[in-house]
Every structure is written in C-alpha cells, then in structure tokens.
Design a protein around this motif. Structure first.
Motif, PDB file in Angstrom:
ATOM      1  N   LEU B  96       0.845  -1.193   0.000  1.00 54.26           N
ATOM      2  CA  LEU B  96       0.000   0.000   0.000  1.00 54.26           C
ATOM      3  C   LEU B  96       0.875   1.235   0.000  1.00 54.26           C
ATOM      4  CD1 LEU B  96      -2.554  -1.153   2.658  1.00 54.26           C
ATOM      5  CD2 LEU B  96      -3.199  -0.348   0.376  1.00 54.26           C
ATOM      6  N   GLN B  97       0.429   2.252  -0.706  1.00 53.12           N
ATOM      7  CA  GLN B  97       1.143   3.529  -0.664  1.00 53.12           C
ATOM      8  C   GLN B  97       0.133   4.642  -0.487  1.00 53.12           C
ATOM      9  OE1 GLN B  97       3.461   4.177  -4.177  1.00 53.12           O
ATOM     10  NE2 GLN B  97       5.267   3.175  -3.308  1.00 53.12           N
ATOM     11  N   MET B  98       0.602   5.679   0.127  1.00 56.41           N
ATOM     12  CA  MET B  98      -0.205   6.877   0.163  1.00 56.41           C
ATOM     13  C   MET B  98       0.623   7.969  -0.491  1.00 56.41           C
ATOM     14  SD  MET B  98      -1.999   8.746   3.292  1.00 56.41           S
ATOM     15  CE  MET B  98      -3.093  10.116   2.998  1.00 56.41           C
ATOM     16  N   ALA B  99       0.112   8.493  -1.595  1.00 53.59           N
ATOM     17  CA  ALA B  99       0.878   9.487  -2.334  1.00 53.59           C
ATOM     18  C   ALA B  99       0.182  10.824  -2.255  1.00 53.59           C
ATOM     19  CB  ALA B  99       1.025   9.048  -3.788  1.00 53.59           C
ATOM     20  N   TRP B 100       0.949  11.824  -2.001  1.00 53.74           N
ATOM     21  CA  TRP B 100       0.392  13.178  -1.921  1.00 53.74           C
ATOM     22  C   TRP B 100       1.506  14.159  -2.248  1.00 53.74           C
ATOM     23  CZ3 TRP B 100      -4.032  14.792  -2.816  1.00 53.74           C
ATOM     24  CH2 TRP B 100      -4.481  16.061  -2.400  1.00 53.74           C
ATOM     25  N   TYR B 101       1.166  15.447  -2.275  1.00 58.42           N
ATOM     26  CA  TYR B 101       2.163  16.450  -2.607  1.00 58.42           C
ATOM     27  C   TYR B 101       2.330  17.447  -1.488  1.00 58.42           C
ATOM     28  CZ  TYR B 101       2.146  14.521  -7.225  1.00 58.42           C
ATOM     29  OH  TYR B 101       2.282  13.668  -8.267  1.00 58.42           O
ATOM     30  N   GLY B 102       3.484  18.015  -1.442  1.00 61.81           N
ATOM     31  CA  GLY B 102       3.723  18.996  -0.402  1.00 61.81           C
ATOM     32  C   GLY B 102       4.973  19.772  -0.711  1.00 61.81           C
ATOM     33  N   MET B 103       5.466  20.486   0.263  1.00 62.66           N
ATOM     34  CA  MET B 103       6.707  21.225   0.091  1.00 62.66           C
ATOM     35  C   MET B 103       7.649  20.854   1.211  1.00 62.66           C
ATOM     36  SD  MET B 103       5.612  24.972  -1.242  1.00 62.66           S
ATOM     37  CE  MET B 103       4.373  25.182  -0.025  1.00 62.66           C
ATOM     38  N   ILE B 129       4.812   4.819   2.865  1.00 62.22           N
ATOM     39  CA  ILE B 129       4.937   3.393   2.536  1.00 62.22           C
ATOM     40  C   ILE B 129       4.901   2.536   3.798  1.00 62.22           C
ATOM     41  CG2 ILE B 129       6.230   3.796   0.414  1.00 62.22           C
ATOM     42  CD1 ILE B 129       8.772   3.166   1.994  1.00 62.22           C
ATOM     43  N   ASP B 130       4.607   1.244   3.575  1.00 60.03           N
ATOM     44  CA  ASP B 130       4.730   0.239   4.630  1.00 60.03           C
ATOM     45  C   ASP B 130       6.021  -0.498   4.372  1.00 60.03           C
ATOM     46  OD1 ASP B 130       2.286   0.947   5.535  1.00 60.03           O
ATOM     47  OD2 ASP B 130       1.213  -0.682   4.522  1.00 60.03           O
ATOM     48  N   VAL B 131       6.873  -0.601   5.404  1.00 61.45           N
ATOM     49  CA  VAL B 131       8.208  -1.012   5.023  1.00 61.45           C
ATOM     50  C   VAL B 131       8.426  -2.439   4.516  1.00 61.45           C
ATOM     51  CG1 VAL B 131      10.482  -1.447   6.018  1.00 61.45           C
ATOM     52  CG2 VAL B 131       9.694   0.822   5.565  1.00 61.45           C
ATOM     53  N   PRO B 132       8.136  -3.465   5.188  1.00 54.61           N
ATOM     54  CA  PRO B 132       8.567  -4.706   4.527  1.00 54.61           C
ATOM     55  C   PRO B 132       7.805  -4.937   3.217  1.00 54.61           C
ATOM     56  CG  PRO B 132       7.577  -5.144   6.690  1.00 54.61           C
ATOM     57  CD  PRO B 132       7.448  -3.692   6.456  1.00 54.61           C
ATOM     58  N   ASP B 133       6.534  -4.511   3.172  1.00 55.88           N
ATOM     59  CA  ASP B 133       5.736  -4.718   1.965  1.00 55.88           C
ATOM     60  C   ASP B 133       6.339  -4.011   0.755  1.00 55.88           C
ATOM     61  OD1 ASP B 133       4.052  -6.119   3.486  1.00 55.88           O
ATOM     62  OD2 ASP B 133       2.362  -4.703   3.414  1.00 55.88           O
ATOM     63  N   GLU B 134       6.760  -2.770   0.973  1.00 62.16           N
ATOM     64  CA  GLU B 134       7.287  -1.965  -0.123  1.00 62.16           C
ATOM     65  C   GLU B 134       8.500  -2.653  -0.764  1.00 62.16           C
ATOM     66  OE1 GLU B 134       6.094   0.929  -1.317  1.00 62.16           O
ATOM     67  OE2 GLU B 134       7.748   1.317  -2.709  1.00 62.16           O
ATOM     68  N   GLY B 136       9.010  -5.659  -1.108  1.00 62.33           N
ATOM     69  CA  GLY B 136       8.609  -6.785  -1.949  1.00 62.33           C
ATOM     70  C   GLY B 136       7.953  -6.346  -3.245  1.00 62.33           C
ATOM     71  N   ALA B 137       7.628  -5.059  -3.373  1.00 61.70           N
ATOM     72  CA  ALA B 137       6.891  -4.628  -4.556  1.00 61.70           C
ATOM     73  C   ALA B 137       7.679  -3.690  -5.456  1.00 61.70           C
ATOM     74  CB  ALA B 137       5.589  -3.950  -4.129  1.00 61.70           C
ATOM     75  N   SER B 138       8.708  -3.013  -4.910  1.00 60.16           N
ATOM     76  CA  SER B 138       9.486  -2.099  -5.752  1.00 60.16           C
ATOM     77  C   SER B 138      10.972  -2.288  -5.462  1.00 60.16           C
ATOM     78  CB  SER B 138       9.077  -0.650  -5.490  1.00 60.16           C
ATOM     79  OG  SER B 138       9.614  -0.215  -4.258  1.00 60.16           O
ATOM     80  N   ASP B 139      11.801  -1.466  -6.109  1.00 50.90           N
ATOM     81  CA  ASP B 139      13.254  -1.572  -5.938  1.00 50.90           C
ATOM     82  C   ASP B 139      13.781  -0.669  -4.837  1.00 50.90           C
ATOM     83  OD1 ASP B 139      13.409  -3.389  -7.902  1.00 50.90           O
ATOM     84  OD2 ASP B 139      14.258  -2.058  -9.427  1.00 50.90           O
ATOM     85  N   LEU B 140      12.885  -0.154  -3.999  1.00 47.45           N
ATOM     86  CA  LEU B 140      13.320   0.845  -3.019  1.00 47.45           C
ATOM     87  C   LEU B 140      14.478   0.347  -2.152  1.00 47.45           C
ATOM     88  CD1 LEU B 140      12.961   3.605  -1.780  1.00 47.45           C
ATOM     89  CD2 LEU B 140      11.285   2.621  -0.202  1.00 47.45           C
ATOM     90  N   GLN B 141      14.379  -0.925  -1.752  1.00 42.54           N
ATOM     91  CA  GLN B 141      15.424  -1.453  -0.872  1.00 42.54           C
ATOM     92  C   GLN B 141      16.804  -1.326  -1.519  1.00 42.54           C
ATOM     93  OE1 GLN B 141      14.750  -5.483   0.402  1.00 42.54           O
ATOM     94  NE2 GLN B 141      16.243  -5.299   2.073  1.00 42.54           N
ATOM     95  N   GLU B 142      16.897  -1.754  -2.772  1.00 44.01           N
ATOM     96  CA  GLU B 142      18.192  -1.646  -3.462  1.00 44.01           C
ATOM     97  C   GLU B 142      18.590  -0.186  -3.627  1.00 44.01           C
ATOM     98  OE1 GLU B 142      15.783  -4.071  -5.702  1.00 44.01           O
ATOM     99  OE2 GLU B 142      16.134  -4.696  -3.635  1.00 44.01           O
TER     100      GLU B 142
END
Ligand SMILES: Nc1ncnc2c1ncn2[C@@H]1O[C@H](COP(=O)(O)OP(=O)(O)OP(=O)(O)O)[C@@H](O)[C@H]1O
Ligand SMILES: [Mg+2]
Lengths: 260, 467
Positions: B96-103, B129-134, B136-142
């Motif tokens: 799951l992700q929550m995406a929004w914009y800000g400064m 983001i939720d950490v272990p899940d993320e 498993g779904a994207s390359d963020l860890q690398e």
C-alpha cells in the motif's frame, strides 16, 4: 527494315541469301549496309558490301582512309550491328543470334588484333593472353583447365620472344612486345578467323616486320583465315587475295599469286 | 571467371575503392553503435522505471461513485483490499502507498537564502509506505543501499533497512520524537541535507469525497534518516518516503492509502491476465469501477495499470528517438552509397576501353555489368564487415571510449548526472546488426547498379575506336 526483305529486293544478293554458305566458307558478309545517324540525318557509310572468306584464307583489305574498312571489320567481327545485311560466321547467322550466343561465337571464333594493341593495363602479359579463356569458362571450369591454357599461353609468348616478360604489365612493354601479347591473346582459343585492323600501323618498320612474321606464320600453321586491313602495298602482296574498298563499296577483289 | 579476377584487380588497382569501403564502414559502424546505445537506453530505462513503480499499479478512483449504484463510493478498507490483491495467483508481492504532494523546507531556513537556485519551493512528491511490503513490490530497498554509489549523487544509506524511518542512533530529539524521512539523493544534495538533519513538510489536506481543500495547511517536522537513488532524475529530485501512517496522520486523513504497488511472479508472461483478473476481482469487491461503456466516467481502464501503461509516454519517446536516429543514420548509408556510385562511375568512364576489349573478346554485357557490380559488392562486403566489427567493438566498449574521448577533448560527452544511469548503456541486438549489414550491402548494390548498367550498355566500337 528486316534484312531478309532488303536482300530479296536487291537482285545482286539473291543467289547468296538462300541459306548458310558452303562449309569451306568461314566468314560471309552479305548485303551489308551501315548508316550512322549524324544530327537529324542518317549518313550511310557502307552501301551493301558482300565479302566471303574461305577457311584458312589470307585476305588483305585496302582502301583510302575513310573508305569504311574499320566499319566493315566491326560488323564482320560482330561488334557492330549492320543496318542491313547478315554476317555468317562459322556457319551461323551471327546477327540473328541472341546477344549471348553472338558473344560466345565471337569468343570462340574470332581473334582480334587491334592497331593500338588494347591490352588491359592491370593485367600482366600472361594474364592478358589468358583473357579469352577466362571469358569463355566459368570459374570452376577455368580452374580445372587453367594449367593447360597457361602452358599454351606461356609457350606462345616464349615463341614470340617474350619468355622473360610474362609478368610484365603492358605499360612496361614496348609497342612491338604489346602487339605480340595481343597476338597470343587472339590465338589462345584457336579461332578459325583472325581480324587485324592495321596491326602494325603503330610500329616502326623493324618491329613491324617481326610482328608480321609472327602473325602470318601463326595464321598459316593454324590454317586460320586472316582478314587484314593495311595501307602497306608490300604487306598486301603477301596475302593470297586483295580486296580494295572505296567509299563504302568493294571496288576490286583480286587473287594474287600465293607468296612464299 | 574473368569477373572475379578482374573485379579484384580493379579493386586493388584503384585506391579510391578503399574510400568507398571506408564510407560504408563508417556508416555501418555508426548505425550499429547508435542503435546499440539506444537499445541500451531503452532497456535501462525500462529496468529503472519498472523498479521504481512495481509491475502493476492499482489506483482506485475513490471519489467517484460506483456505476449503477447511486452514490455508493468504492470501498476503502485496506485490509480487505490487500486480501483480494494477494489472493491473485499472479501476484508475488503488494504494498500500500499513500501518495500526496507537499513542500519541503530544511529546518535551518537560512538554507533557503543561501541557495537561491534551489530555493524555489518546488512540489515534493510525498510517498507514505509500509516497510517490509514496499521492499517486496518495488526496488526501493536496493535504491537505498550504497551499492548504487556511482556517479555524482551518493546515497547515504539508512541505519537500519528494516526500520528506515527510525531516527539515526546519534540523533537527539529536542522535543517530541520525530518520524524519519528518506530523501531522493539529488534532493538531499540540493539542500545539503544529511541524516540527523530536520526538515519540515508542508501540505494541504483534501477531502477525498468533497474534493475540497480541508481548510488549513498542515506541517510536520521529520528527521532525515537516509537517501535513495532510483536513477530516474525526476524521482531523485522530487520524491521523499515517509511512513504511511505518519503521512496520513500529518494530513489528517482517515483513508491512509491511495494506491497499491503489485509485483508479479512473471510480469512479461502474466501482465495481461493479471490486470484483467485484478480488475474483475477488485470490481467484485467494490474497490474499483466496472466498465460502464460511458467513456467520460470510465475509470475502469485507469484504475489497474501496468507500469508500461503509466510510463508509455517516456518509453514511447525513447523508442521514437531510436527510430529517428536509425533513419538519420541511414542517410549516412545513402551518402556512402553515393560515394560508391561516384567511384564506380569514374571507374566505368576510365575503363571504357577495357569494356570494349572485353566485349571484343566475347564478354556478354551482363558479364560486364556483373563485373562492376562485383566491385561494388567487394566494397560493400569489406566495408560492412569491417563496420560491423568496429560497431560491435565500439558498442561493447563505449564507456571506456567515451571516457577517453572526454579526457582528450576536455569536454564531458556523456554527463552521467543527468541521465537515469551512470554508464552509457548499450545492448547489441544480433538481428539489428544483421539487418544493418544487409541494408548496407543492398544499398551499395543499388547504387553500384547504375554505373554497372551503364558499363553494360557501352557500345564497344565507341570504346575501342581511339587510343
Ligand atoms: N560512329 C560513327 N558515326 C558517324 N560516322 C562514323 C562513325 N564511325 C565511322 N564513321 C565514318 O565512317 C567513315 C569510315 O570510317 P572508317 O573508320 O570505317 O574508315 P577506315 O576505312 O577504317 O579509315 P582509316 O583507314 O583511316 O582507318 C568515316 O568517314 C567516319 O567518319
Ligand atoms: Mg580504320
């Protein structure tokens, strides 16, 4: 105009149009006309020439400059198509054949000797002499018979006094030497007809004598017909027949006593 | 036989022939090089974009009523939603992700004044983001690991990959404990931010149902725990990761997610089936819209997408660029063809007499034609094979070549900081190389055909008349 029609309308040609010439005739030109387009008009240079050469015959063709000797030779040598008329070479109506058949006929039956030698500059003397065989044969066939042709060419060139010039390029040879290479080239495939247009026109008299000696001797031993254009009366004397051209027509055709 | 023999003789005799071959060499080598690099760009871009996005992205349109059911909005129950997604046999991971914009403003606000260039407060993409899940779904860890550390923007890894939003051990909070934030490496470099520094995020809440901006803005201070480098410029410049709950809390939102990243077991094989089955099962559960047939409100097609659908523009642009480069460089081939044309035309004029002689000796016009075609053929063959070798060698060593050339000329030919990647990528496609070589040979032969045909049509008596 189709040549058959023109020959029928010309009574002087009637007897010879009946078909192939006799078997002992190597070359027969009948009713040959040649016109060149000059500007809008057409200028006729040959006005219906009939000429027949027997096998092994040595014939000289003489005439003033511009009489049409070279033009006639080009037609008889299958290089230039006559406007009218037909050339029978070795029993075949050359100008009725396909281009490919005519090229083959020219390759097998005619040896040319030109006034300006016309050797290929990139090829050695030996390679120049071998050219007719290279043209005659496809790659594989040439490879198998190459040694045989090479031996023949080397033998001829040595006989012509060029044994130490085999690897020379034409540019490294004198005029007389080049013409001797050209003669070897013309004779390689043992053609029944040799056509020579002023073969010594470009040589000094000593060299001319050497080259002529070779040409006439080879022609005689091979029993090939020779049609020789020359301006030299003494040379014409050495032929068994002398044909005289004037303004695109044959004016005189006389047999001479066979020279020694 | 004479064709082989003479074509080689003529080829050797004239030095200009090598120019013809060299032209073809250059054209072929350049084409292979450029197309290999473009293929490399394409492949590398795909890898990067895909890694940053996951395989599929589910973005339900939560403020539009489900069709045929009055004003019933899609459900937002994240647990039930994830259950459906994870139940799909193609799915290997989902997050799951929550995406929004800000400064984002560094806490030491004087930085704003010091760096006017970076001081424009551009919009920051806030991703919760939720950490272990993320992982498993994207390359963020690398992307958060220092193994990416080549090029100009270094990654500062977080202290604990399993808890990336825990403040660094040396950090001492002055007030209430602050949540961690992971910044894009370029963003961190632009603000000169390091782990332990505090930054302030500003944003506005939006009511997902009424779409009205919820009154006041909100802001919260985060502590930098590390950086990531995705290789995608925009992402490294504009994206920050925070804990999903922390972001929802800051924004005061009840629905703490906006999209789901999905990783498939086998993307290439399953993408079509996975998208279709996820669409239908999620529609069944009331999370996404069904196809309505009405285009204007047909959210159905955009709610479950592959990463390629999402990035189609960028990939299409690179693909376009590749074909354009191919077309442009084919013109080089045409120029090489013209060179061969000119060289052979010259040779035919020069060899008029030879052509006459060959004809007199019994060569057929087609033989004369193939003689000159063969010369073109040799040039094409030599040029194309040498070009293929050079092009392939060049493509394999392009990085080293670029470095050397850059050093020689003192300019940077490939600026590693502005691309997605730190090396010049190149992929040699065997079929592509074969096509180029074939194309070069064909092109040369077409150009050689004209002079060869002229040679065949030459009148032998004209050629022989004079010395
Ligand atoms: N292609 C052509 N176009 C126009 N006229 C031509 C052409 N070829 C030859 N002629 C003309 O035909 C005439 C005969 O030329 P040809 O070369 O046959 O003479 P020749 O008898 O061989 O002369 P020479 O003894 O000087 O060699 C000349 O007047 C020449 O100008
Ligand atoms: Mg003449």
């Amino acid at each position: 105009m189709p040549c058959a029609l023109s020959e029928m309308t010309d009574p002087s040609n009637a007897p010879t149009t009946a078909g192939a010439p006799a078997a002992d005739v190597i070359l027969s030109g009948r009713g040959i006309r040649r016109a060149f387009p000059v500007g809008e008009r057409s200028l006729e240079i040959l006005h219906g020439v009939d000429l027949e050469l027997g096998r092994g015959q040595r014939v000289s063709l003489m005439g003033a400059s511009g009489a049409g000797k070279t033009t006639l030779l080009n037609i008889l040598g299958l290089l230039d198509r006559p406007t009218e008329g037909e050339v029978w070479l070795n029993g075949q109506p050359a100008w009725s054949l396909t281009t490919r058949e005519r090229a083959r006929l020219r390759n097998a039956s005619i040896g040319f000797v030109f006034q300006f030698y016309h050797l290929l500059a990139e090829l050695s003397a030996l390679e120049n002499a071998l050219l007719p065989a290279m043209i005659a044969l496809p790659k594989a066939a040439y490879r198998t018979s190459r040694e045989q042709y090479e031996a023949k060419a080397v033998e001829m060139l040595e006989r012509f006094g060029l044994g130490d010039r085999l690897k020379h390029r034409p540019g490294q040879l004198s005029g007389g030497e080049q013409q001797r290479v050209a003669i070897a080239r013309a004779l390689l495939l043992d053609p029944p007809l040799i056509i020579a247009d002023e073969p010594t026109g470009n040589l000094d008299s000593t060299t001319e004598e050497q080259v002529l000696e070779i040409l006439l001797e080879e022609q005689a031993t091979r029993h090939a017909a020779l049609l020789l254009v020359t301006h030299d009366k003494r040379l014409a004397q050495r032929c068994e027949r002398m044909v005289h051209m004037e303004d695109g027509l044959i004016q005189a055709d006389s047999a001479l006593p066979i020279p020694t | 036989m004479y064709r082989w023999f003479l074509s080689l003789r003529y080829l050797r005799a004239r030095r200009t022939n090598w120019i013809g071959a060299a032209g073809i060499t250059v054209a072929v080598a350049a084409l292979i090089l450029i197309l290999s690099i473009m293929s490399g760009f394409l492949q590398e871009s795909r890898n990067h974009l895909r890694g940053n996005l996951g395989d599929l992205i589910i973005m339900p349109n939560q403020d539009s009523p489900l069709s045929g059911s009055g004003r019933v909005l899609p459900k937002t129950d994240e647990a039930a939603m994830m259950e459906i997604v994870r139940a799909n046999p193609h799915v290997s991971g989902a997050s799951l992700q929550m995406a929004w914009y800000g400064m984002l403003v560094p806490d030491s606000k004087s930085a704003l004044l010091k760096h006017p260039v970076f001081g424009d407060l551009s919009l920051i993409h806030l991703v919760g983001i939720d950490v272990p899940d993320e992982y498993g779904a994207s390359d963020l860890q690398e992307n958060m690991q220092a193994s990416e550390n080549t090029g100009s923007f270094k990654v500062t890894p977080v202290a604990d990959l399993q808890h990336p939003f825990d403040p660094p051990p040396f950090y001492r909070s002055e007030g209430a404990p602050k949540a961690g934030i992971v910044l894009g490496a370029q963003l961190a470099a632009a603000w000169n931010l390091h782990p332990g520094d505090e930054v302030e995020l500003f944003s506005l809440g939006v009511d997902p149902i009424t779409r009205s901006v919820e009154g006041q803005g909100c802001n919260r201070t985060f502590v930098v725990t590390g950086t990531f480098r995705s290789g995608e410029n925009a992402m490294d410049m504009e994206r920050v990761y925070v804990d999903r709950r922390a972001l929802a809390d800051m924004l005061g939102r009840t629905t703490a997610w906006s999209q789901v990243l999905v990783k498939l077991h086998d993307y290439e094989a399953d993408k079509v089936g996975a998208v279709a089955s996820l669409r239908s099962s999620l529609a069944e559960g009331g999370f996404v819209h069904r196809p309505s047939g009405d285009n204007a409100s047909d959210y159905y097609r955009t709610e479950v997408r592959t990463w390629e659908d999402l990035r189609g523009n960028l990939l299409g642009a690179i693909e376009n660029e590749k074909s354009l480069m191919g077309i442009m460089l084919s013109l080089v081939m045409v120029v090489a063809g013209f060179t061969v044309f000119a060289i052979l035309s010259m040779m035919v004029s020069e060899k008029r007499r030879d052509i006459g002689i060959l004809t007199a000796l019994g060569a057929h016009p087609s033989g004369v034609m193939s003689l000159f075609l063969m010369i073109g053929c040799w040039q094409a063959f030599l040029g194309a094979s040498l070009g293929a070798v050079l092009g392939v060698l060049g493509a394999l060593n392009i990085d080293a070549i670029e470095t050397k050339l850059s050093r020689w000329f003192g300019i940077q030919i490939f600026d590693r900081s502005i691309y997605l990647f730190d090396h010049i990528p190149s992929v040699i496609e065997v079929t592509g190389v074969a096509m180029i070589v074939l194309g070069a040979v064909t092109c040369t032969l077409v150009f050689a055909a004209v002079p060869a045909w002229r040679a065949a049509r030459l009148n032998p008596i004209d050629a022989l008349r004079f010395e």
